[in-house]
Write an enzyme that holds these catalytic residues in place. Structure first.
Site, PDB file in Angstrom:
ATOM      1  N   ARG A 165      20.796 -47.277  51.246  1.00 52.92           N
ATOM      2  CA  ARG A 165      21.170 -48.285  52.246  1.00 52.92           C
ATOM      3  C   ARG A 165      20.979 -49.705  51.736  1.00 52.92           C
ATOM      4  NH1 ARG A 165      17.088 -50.311  55.156  1.00 52.92           N
ATOM      5  NH2 ARG A 165      18.216 -50.621  57.102  1.00 52.92           N
ATOM      6  N   PRO A 179       3.024 -35.139  46.081  1.00 57.57           N
ATOM      7  CA  PRO A 179       1.952 -35.736  46.895  1.00 57.57           C
ATOM      8  C   PRO A 179       0.902 -36.428  46.026  1.00 57.57           C
ATOM      9  CG  PRO A 179       1.841 -33.328  46.965  1.00 57.57           C
ATOM     10  CD  PRO A 179       3.099 -33.685  46.246  1.00 57.57           C
TER      11      PRO A 179
HETATM   12 CL1  6GU Z   1       6.902 -36.527  47.368  1.00 62.45          CL
HETATM   13  N1  6GU Z   1       6.114 -34.059  47.877  1.00 62.45           N
HETATM   14  C1  6GU Z   1       5.398 -33.165  48.556  1.00 62.45           C
HETATM   15  N2  6GU Z   1       5.523 -31.858  48.245  1.00 62.45           N
HETATM   16  N3  6GU Z   1       4.566 -33.477  49.523  1.00 62.45           N
HETATM   17  C2  6GU Z   1       4.480 -34.765  49.817  1.00 62.45           C
HETATM   18  C3  6GU Z   1       5.200 -35.746  49.162  1.00 62.45           C
HETATM   19  C4  6GU Z   1       6.019 -35.363  48.180  1.00 62.45           C
HETATM   20  N4  6GU Z   1       4.882 -36.948  49.674  1.00 62.45           N
HETATM   21  C5  6GU Z   1       3.991 -36.693  50.620  1.00 62.45           C
HETATM   22  N5  6GU Z   1       3.747 -35.395  50.713  1.00 62.45           N
END
Ligand code: 6GU
Length: 233
Positions: free
Chosen positions: A160, A88
């Site tokens: 894709r 995130p």
């Molecule tokens: Cl890539 N990982 C996690 N744990 N939470 C997320 C994310 C990724 N992208 C948005 N939220």
């Protein structure tokens, strides 16, 4: 294209056997290998996490098992792989990013859980001349329990776009977000029957007038984009 995915929940990646990605694998366009990080743990409890330096809540994934897992993949690879870390805290993953990923020969996804992976892992592999680079991506502004669902999203978005994966009929050229379509969302679509529960298909779509149909679709896409995603206009 080859994709390796490392996770403490390898069964989470089972959907990659289905649908578009599964068919690309069956067609020999894609080689996907899923690995259990715990196979590279060093203690008898197969630990992969520890408490964070500096204190704070949660656990951090240890560098040692990640290093062992990623080195084993590199030893078995033909080309220098890109390391993709879903987080995130990453850069935004979008359609141009998917296009870039689709152009790479070998991707390795490192799926973290808990509070993330010891930052030295990304730093180390970014400095390794036998790896192409390290890419940290977020799929949106919300928090998931781990990188697995995000890896599924990124793999499907990239696969894709590999030539030969989509049939001519389902070509990616007029997708929402594709360069050719501009930054607009796609409008509503309809199929038979022409009347369903008192709801009729817009007359223009039955007219056979390709010019009017194209203009109508463009206007519906414009309206929808303005309503739902004014940030894209
Ligand atoms: Cl890539 N990982 C996690 N744990 N939470 C997320 C994310 C990724 N992208 C948005 N939220």
């Amino acid at each position: 294209m080859r994709i390796d995915i490392v996770s403490i929940f390898p069964q989470y990646l089972a959907p990659l056997e289905l649908s578009l990605v599964g068919k690309a694998r069956d067609a020999g366009l894609l080689d996907v290998r899923v690995h259990d990080l715990r196979d590279h743990a060093t203690d008898k409890h197969r630990s992969v996490d520890d408490t964070p330096y500096g204190g704070g809540p949660g656990m951090v994934m240890m560098a040692e098992p990640w290093g062992a897992a990623l080195d084993a993949i590199r030893a078995d690879a033909k080309a220098d792989p890109w390391l993709v870390i879903p987080t995130p805290s990453g850069y935004r993953f979008d359609q141009p990013t998917a296009t870039t990923l689709a152009s790479h020969e070998h991707l390795v996804f490192a799926c973290g859980r808990y509070e993330g992976i010891d930052a030295r892992v990304a730093e180390h592999y970014a400095a390794r001349s036998d790896w192409a680079g390290v890419l940290e991506y977020s799929i949106g502004d919300y928090v998931l329990g781990g990188g697995e669902a995000a890896a599924l999203v990124m793999v499907e978005a990239a696969v894709r776009l590999i030539p030969g994966v989509l049939g001519n009929a389902e070509s990616a050229a007029d997708d929402s977000f594709s360069k050719e379509a501009g930054p607009a969302l796609e409008g509503p679509v309809f199929t038979k029957p022409p009347k369903w529960r008192e709801l009729e298909v817009p007359e223009v779509l039955l007219s056979g007038d390709h010019g009017r149909i194209a203009a109508w679709r463009k206007e519906r896409a414009r309206e929808r984009t303005q309503q739902r995603r004014p940030d894209l206009t």
